[in-house]
Design an enzyme around this catalytic site. Structure first.
Site, short mmCIF file in Angstrom:
data_model
loop_
_atom_site.label_atom_id
_atom_site.label_comp_id
_atom_site.label_asym_id
_atom_site.label_seq_id
_atom_site.Cartn_x
_atom_site.Cartn_y
_atom_site.Cartn_z
N ASP A 1 0.84 -1.09 -0.12
CA ASP A 1 -0.11 0.26 0.06
C ASP A 1 1.03 1.23 0.09
O ASP A 1 2.02 0.89 0.42
CB ASP A 1 -0.82 0.08 1.27
CG ASP A 1 -2.06 -1.12 1.04
OD1 ASP A 1 -2.29 -1.43 0.18
OD2 ASP A 1 -2.72 -0.96 2.16
N THR B 1 0.38 0.14 15.18
CA THR B 1 -0.94 1.10 14.41
C THR B 1 -0.38 2.32 14.68
O THR B 1 0.43 2.76 15.54
CB THR B 1 -2.19 0.24 15.13
OG1 THR B 1 -3.21 1.25 13.99
CG2 THR B 1 -2.17 0.87 16.40
N LYS C 1 -4.31 2.77 -1.98
CA LYS C 1 -5.45 3.54 -2.04
C LYS C 1 -5.06 4.88 -1.73
O LYS C 1 -4.33 5.24 -0.68
CB LYS C 1 -6.76 3.26 -1.38
CG LYS C 1 -6.93 1.64 -1.41
CD LYS C 1 -8.49 1.22 -0.74
CE LYS C 1 -8.70 0.01 -0.58
NZ LYS C 1 -7.90 -1.04 0.41
N MET D 1 -8.22 8.87 9.53
CA MET D 1 -9.05 9.19 8.27
C MET D 1 -9.84 10.43 8.45
O MET D 1 -10.96 10.45 7.99
CB MET D 1 -9.63 8.25 7.43
CG MET D 1 -8.66 7.07 7.03
SD MET D 1 -9.34 5.72 6.18
CE MET D 1 -9.95 4.63 7.64
O1 UP2 Z 1 -9.02 12.80 5.33
C1 UP2 Z 1 -8.06 12.07 5.79
O2 UP2 Z 1 -7.32 12.24 6.79
C2 UP2 Z 1 -7.66 10.71 5.18
C3 UP2 Z 1 -7.72 10.51 3.81
C4 UP2 Z 1 -7.53 9.24 3.60
C5 UP2 Z 1 -8.57 8.28 3.45
N1 UP2 Z 1 -8.47 7.15 3.02
C6 UP2 Z 1 -10.10 9.02 3.51
C7 UP2 Z 1 -11.24 8.08 2.85
C8 UP2 Z 1 -6.48 8.34 3.23
C9 UP2 Z 1 -5.18 8.68 3.59
C10 UP2 Z 1 -4.36 9.28 2.15
O3 UP2 Z 1 -5.18 9.28 1.22
O4 UP2 Z 1 -3.35 8.98 2.11
C11 UP2 Z 1 -6.96 7.12 3.01
C12 UP2 Z 1 -6.28 5.85 2.59
C13 UP2 Z 1 -6.61 4.50 3.11
N2 UP2 Z 1 -7.93 4.45 3.48
C14 UP2 Z 1 -5.62 3.50 3.48
C15 UP2 Z 1 -4.19 3.38 3.06
C16 UP2 Z 1 -4.16 2.99 1.82
C17 UP2 Z 1 -2.81 2.88 1.26
O5 UP2 Z 1 -1.85 3.10 2.17
O6 UP2 Z 1 -2.62 2.65 0.19
C18 UP2 Z 1 -6.87 2.70 4.03
C19 UP2 Z 1 -6.37 1.06 4.30
C20 UP2 Z 1 -6.72 0.10 3.51
O7 UP2 Z 1 -6.12 -1.04 3.78
O8 UP2 Z 1 -7.46 0.17 2.68
C21 UP2 Z 1 -7.84 3.14 3.86
C22 UP2 Z 1 -8.96 2.37 4.67
C23 UP2 Z 1 -10.11 3.01 4.26
N3 UP2 Z 1 -10.58 3.71 3.50
C24 UP2 Z 1 -11.61 2.59 5.04
C25 UP2 Z 1 -11.32 1.70 6.23
C26 UP2 Z 1 -11.55 0.09 5.86
O9 UP2 Z 1 -11.75 -0.66 6.67
O10 UP2 Z 1 -11.16 0.00 4.53
C27 UP2 Z 1 -12.56 3.27 4.41
C28 UP2 Z 1 -13.98 3.37 4.73
C29 UP2 Z 1 -14.54 1.96 4.75
C30 UP2 Z 1 -14.97 1.47 3.23
O11 UP2 Z 1 -15.06 0.43 3.12
O12 UP2 Z 1 -14.90 2.45 2.52
C31 UP2 Z 1 -12.03 3.74 3.39
C32 UP2 Z 1 -12.56 4.76 2.43
C33 UP2 Z 1 -12.11 6.14 2.55
N4 UP2 Z 1 -11.19 6.67 3.00
C34 UP2 Z 1 -13.09 7.33 1.80
C35 UP2 Z 1 -12.24 8.52 2.20
C36 UP2 Z 1 -12.71 9.91 2.16
C37 UP2 Z 1 -13.09 10.22 0.80
O13 UP2 Z 1 -12.25 9.98 -0.27
O14 UP2 Z 1 -13.87 11.01 0.69
C38 UP2 Z 1 -14.06 7.19 0.93
C39 UP2 Z 1 -13.71 7.21 -0.44
C40 UP2 Z 1 -12.97 6.15 -0.96
O15 UP2 Z 1 -13.67 4.86 -0.97
O16 UP2 Z 1 -11.86 6.12 -1.04
N1 SAH Z 2 -3.97 0.05 9.34
C1 SAH Z 2 -3.33 1.51 9.64
C2 SAH Z 2 -4.31 2.52 8.95
C3 SAH Z 2 -4.84 2.62 7.71
S1 SAH Z 2 -6.05 3.79 7.72
C4 SAH Z 2 -2.90 1.69 10.88
O1 SAH Z 2 -3.02 0.53 11.69
O2 SAH Z 2 -2.28 2.48 11.22
C5 SAH Z 2 -5.55 5.29 6.89
C6 SAH Z 2 -5.17 6.23 8.07
O3 SAH Z 2 -4.32 5.92 9.21
C7 SAH Z 2 -4.78 7.58 7.55
O4 SAH Z 2 -5.81 8.30 7.08
C8 SAH Z 2 -4.09 8.07 8.88
O5 SAH Z 2 -5.58 8.63 9.76
C9 SAH Z 2 -3.82 6.98 9.69
N2 SAH Z 2 -2.26 6.83 9.47
C10 SAH Z 2 -1.43 5.87 8.90
N3 SAH Z 2 -0.15 6.08 9.14
C11 SAH Z 2 -0.27 7.43 9.61
C12 SAH Z 2 1.24 7.93 10.22
N4 SAH Z 2 2.43 7.87 9.95
N5 SAH Z 2 0.78 9.22 10.84
C13 SAH Z 2 -0.47 9.58 10.92
N6 SAH Z 2 -1.48 8.97 10.68
C14 SAH Z 2 -1.35 7.83 9.95
#
Ligand code: UP2
Ligand code: SAH
Length: 283
Positions: A57, A140, A79, A192
């Site tokens: 990721d 985490t 993502k 997030m």
């Molecule tokens: O606003 C913020 O502070 C955070 C921005 C952010 C979001 N997702 C908001 C969000 C970030 C951080 C970034 O962009 O750098 C993320 C990235 C993210 N989301 C990761 C990291 C992925 C990576 O490193 O490549 C992860 C972890 C993962 O394994 O996917 C997530 C997890 C995530 N994303 C969840 C929780 C989950 O259990 O999967 C959720 C919510 C539940 C779900 O099933 O959709 C999301 C969706 C999400 N994250 C959205 C948004 C805000 C937005 O874009 O409006 C909804 C839109 C979308 O689907 O991306």
């Molecule tokens: N599995 C991850 C979380 C993924 S969701 C964990 O256990 O940490 C993605 C969110 O994690 C980001 O939007 C932010 O809120 C948080 N996050 C991940 N790494 C971070 C970092 N180094 N500093 C601050 N927030 C972080």
């Protein structure tokens, strides 16, 4: 026993208890921690170096990815908010396909794979496909970023519990228990949460958390570029406008302890004050 790598760096040889093997056709789901590569576990490092294929990721730092051998196939399935370069079902399928082809597969995620990381979903797919797996937990973000910002998540005087929640809340579809989240004597850590910060601020205050409760936003926690923004709950949305993802929001009295306990990187930006200019960067 120490072996010299270069004039500045000394690394210990691999301890004898690091002996777990990744089998062909098996997947290791690994937590990479919040960014500082030295927070990787020994087991994670060992599996990264055994892998034929690594699916990673965006949150996994470049320093950690550079530990992977140059022969290993790297697949980015990261993502960003609102942009999933590879949809989740495709990631799941890739894991199954690589494993069934007999590869040693590592799936590495930021922080811990079971905390807002979809690790559970990915493993259910592997289970259904009859693929063997192991899970290596990671630090985490809530634990790593607060430690590096000098914020103890619990403290006998201020917080008897800590809650980790996702800030990805849709106002129209909000089933969060705001009365529970707004309770005093606890630390609330929001993943997030930047985009919904204004809504979070309003809901917490409306449900009884004091507007003067100390808050911090920790951006890129544990990384050399870590930034900490501090203020009070009524400043949350204004501070969030200064921060970028990945950031954590921390709400609770324990945040005030960081005035004394912060030890890493840049000093915090205090809401309403100029940024200090003299500091020592320990990173
Ligand atoms: O606003 C913020 O502070 C955070 C921005 C952010 C979001 N997702 C908001 C969000 C970030 C951080 C970034 O962009 O750098 C993320 C990235 C993210 N989301 C990761 C990291 C992925 C990576 O490193 O490549 C992860 C972890 C993962 O394994 O996917 C997530 C997890 C995530 N994303 C969840 C929780 C989950 O259990 O999967 C959720 C919510 C539940 C779900 O099933 O959709 C999301 C969706 C999400 N994250 C959205 C948004 C805000 C937005 O874009 O409006 C909804 C839109 C979308 O689907 O991306
Ligand atoms: N599995 C991850 C979380 C993924 S969701 C964990 O256990 O940490 C993605 C969110 O994690 C980001 O939007 C932010 O809120 C948080 N996050 C991940 N790494 C971070 C970092 N180094 N500093 C601050 N927030 C972080």
């Amino acid at each position: 026993r120490l072996i010299a790598v270069n004039a500045q760096t000394l690394v210990p040889s691999t301890p004898s208890y690091v002996k777990s093997q990744l089998a062909s056709g098996e997947v290791a789901l690994i937590g990479a921690g919040p960014g500082d590569p030295e927070l990787l576990t020994l087991k994670a490092l060992s599996f990264l170096q055994q892998a034929d294929v690594v699916l990673y990721d965006y949150l996994v730092s470049d320093e950690i990815m550079s530990l992977v051998s140059s022969e290993t196939i790297l697949v980015c399935v990261g993502k960003r908010a609102g942009h999933h370069s590879v949809p989740q079902h495709k990631t799941n399928q890739l894991l199954v396909d690589f494993a069934k082809q007999g590869h040693k597969v590592v799936r590495i995620k930021g922080g811990d794979p079971f905390i807002f990381g979809r690790g559970g979903e990915e493993l259910e797919v592997l289970f259904d496909a009859g693929v063997k797996f192991q899970v290596i937990p990671g630090i985490t973000a809530a634990a790593g970023a607060t430690a590096y910002a000098g914020i103890p998540l619990t403290h006998r005087d201020y917080a008897q519990s800590a809650l980790f929640v996702t800030g990805h809340l849709k106002a129209e579809n909000d089933d969060m228990d705001w009365s529970t989240l707004a309770r005093g004597n606890q630390t609330l850590v929001i993943y997030m949460g930047l985009m919904k910060s204004s809504y979070i601020q309003d809901q917490l205050i409306e449900h009884g958390r004091q507007a003067t409760t100390p808050i911090a936003i920790i951006e890129r926690g544990t990384q050399r570029t870590q930034q900490v923004f501090k203020g009070q709950l009524s400043d949350l949305s204004q501070l969030a406008a200064k921060a970028q993802a990945p950031s954590l929001i921390v709400v609770g009295e324990v945040v005030a302890l960081s005035d004394k306990l912060h030890w890493f990187g840049e000093p915090a930006f205090q809401y309403g004050q100029a940024i200090e200019t003299t500091h020592i960067n320990y990173a």
